[in-house]
Design a protein around this motif. Structure first.
Motif, mmCIF file in Angstrom:
data_model
loop_
_atom_site.group_PDB
_atom_site.id
_atom_site.type_symbol
_atom_site.label_atom_id
_atom_site.label_comp_id
_atom_site.label_asym_id
_atom_site.label_seq_id
_atom_site.Cartn_x
_atom_site.Cartn_y
_atom_site.Cartn_z
ATOM 1 N N SER B 31 32.582 7.740 27.391
ATOM 2 C CA SER B 31 32.237 6.542 28.354
ATOM 3 C C SER B 31 33.306 5.592 28.384
ATOM 4 O O SER B 31 34.183 5.381 27.852
ATOM 5 C CB SER B 31 31.180 5.472 27.394
ATOM 6 N N ARG B 96 32.541 7.676 19.107
ATOM 7 C CA ARG B 96 31.423 7.810 18.103
ATOM 8 C C ARG B 96 32.142 7.553 16.793
ATOM 9 O O ARG B 96 32.876 8.404 16.458
ATOM 10 C CB ARG B 96 30.342 8.956 18.476
ATOM 11 N N ARG B 97 31.459 6.781 15.984
ATOM 12 C CA ARG B 97 31.789 6.633 14.426
ATOM 13 C C ARG B 97 31.074 8.048 13.859
ATOM 14 O O ARG B 97 30.101 8.554 14.084
ATOM 15 C CB ARG B 97 31.155 5.314 13.925
ATOM 16 N N SER B 100 28.662 7.135 10.489
ATOM 17 C CA SER B 100 27.430 6.461 10.791
ATOM 18 C C SER B 100 26.526 7.098 11.717
ATOM 19 O O SER B 100 27.155 7.960 12.349
ATOM 20 C CB SER B 100 27.452 4.967 10.948
ATOM 21 N N PRO B 101 25.210 7.034 11.405
ATOM 22 C CA PRO B 101 24.446 7.873 12.390
ATOM 23 C C PRO B 101 24.457 7.301 13.838
ATOM 24 O O PRO B 101 24.157 8.147 14.705
ATOM 25 C CB PRO B 101 22.883 7.585 11.728
ATOM 26 N N PHE B 102 24.771 6.345 13.910
ATOM 27 C CA PHE B 102 24.829 5.679 15.285
ATOM 28 C C PHE B 102 25.667 4.433 15.212
ATOM 29 O O PHE B 102 26.153 3.802 14.249
ATOM 30 C CB PHE B 102 23.472 5.133 15.826
ATOM 31 N N GLY B 103 26.144 4.000 16.404
ATOM 32 C CA GLY B 103 26.927 2.778 16.264
ATOM 33 C C GLY B 103 28.338 3.194 16.803
ATOM 34 O O GLY B 103 29.070 3.930 15.863
ATOM 35 N N ASN B 104 28.651 3.004 17.894
ATOM 36 C CA ASN B 104 30.100 3.600 18.325
ATOM 37 C C ASN B 104 31.121 1.970 18.420
ATOM 38 O O ASN B 104 30.576 1.173 18.109
ATOM 39 C CB ASN B 104 29.947 3.983 19.757
ATOM 40 N N THR B 105 32.301 2.444 18.653
ATOM 41 C CA THR B 105 33.357 1.239 18.721
ATOM 42 C C THR B 105 34.021 1.343 19.946
ATOM 43 O O THR B 105 34.264 2.525 20.613
ATOM 44 C CB THR B 105 34.441 1.436 17.501
ATOM 45 N N ILE B 106 34.209 0.488 20.438
ATOM 46 C CA ILE B 106 34.833 0.258 21.979
ATOM 47 C C ILE B 106 36.184 -0.156 21.660
ATOM 48 O O ILE B 106 36.595 -1.240 21.238
ATOM 49 C CB ILE B 106 33.987 -0.532 22.925
#
Lengths: 115, 117
Positions: B31, B96-97, B100-106
């Motif tokens: 992304s 993508r972290r 964790s199963p979800f939750g990315n960092t920009i």
């Protein structure tokens, strides 16, 4: 999309702890809470991210109550170099809904640290 | 260093001209996001691409366009430039972290300073 509300500005002295609270009443199940720091003319810098309870790293701590409707960024023993704008963002970044892209940064909180 | 690279760092151009800003995301990030920040203004989301496809659109003017190429780098094209387009343009990419199963960092690049004269 979760709208956030945070104070416009906060003043502190060197060595003190600064706590910035962000309200996000309509946070969704898949949303993470992320805090950024921005210095003038620089790109926002990732500080910390959390989903629930408490997260701590070498820079800050993030406290999230059980209802997740708010979060508090804690900066321990601030120095002059911590003077910056701090943004609280809530979204499902890159996830199934990926609401991040539609989310606008708010005005952030201007933190000014003085000697 | 966030790993997001933007070029050029500074650009001065005249009104009516067209410029292209380039962004190389962090390795593997699919992304890419573009933001505009005018003097004393907040960050305004412009557009997001995911793996070459437009994913979300914000307050992007019709004079602006973007694309993401197969190698995942992105370009933001600004045309018929006006004085009010002078701003810092940031590119960001998401990762993508792994914890964790979800939750990315920009992560944001350092921006491209555009001055229209």
């Amino acid at each position: 999309l979760a709208k956030t509300t945070q104070p416009i500005s906060m003043d502190s002295y060197e060595g003190q702890e600064v706590n910035i609270t962000c309200s996000h009443n309509n946070i969704a199940t898949n949303d993470y809470i992320t805090w950024y720091q921005q210095f003038p003319s620089q790109g926002p810098r990732f500080i910390i991210q959390g989903y629930k309870t408490k997260v701590t790293n070498e820079v800050a701590s993030l406290f999230i109550p059980a209802d997740r409707k708010s979060s508090t960024l804690s900066l321990p023993r601030v120095s002059l170099s911590d003077t910056a704008v701090y943004y609280c963002l809530v979204g499902d970044i890159g996830g199934a809904t990926d609401s991040w892209g539609k989310f606008q940064f708010g005005a952030g909180t201007q933190v000014v640290v003085t000697p | 260093d966030s790993g997001v690279t933007q070029t050029p760092k500074h650009l001065i151009t005249a009104t009516g001209q067209r410029v292209t800003l380039r962004c190389s995301p962090r390795s593997g990030d699919l992304s890419v996001y573009w933001y505009q920040q005018s003097l004393d203004q907040g960050l305004q989301f412009l557009i997001q691409y995911y793996n070459g496809e437009e994913r979300a659109k914000g307050n992007i003017l019709e004079r602006f366009s973007a694309q993401q190429f197969p190698d995942l780098h992105s370009e933001l094209n600004l045309s018929s430039l006006e004085l009010g387009d002078s701003a810092l343009y940031f590119c960001a990419s998401s990762v993508r972290r792994t914890d964790s199963p979800f939750g990315n960092t920009i992560y944001f690049g350092e921006g491209s300073w555009l001055t229209v004269v």
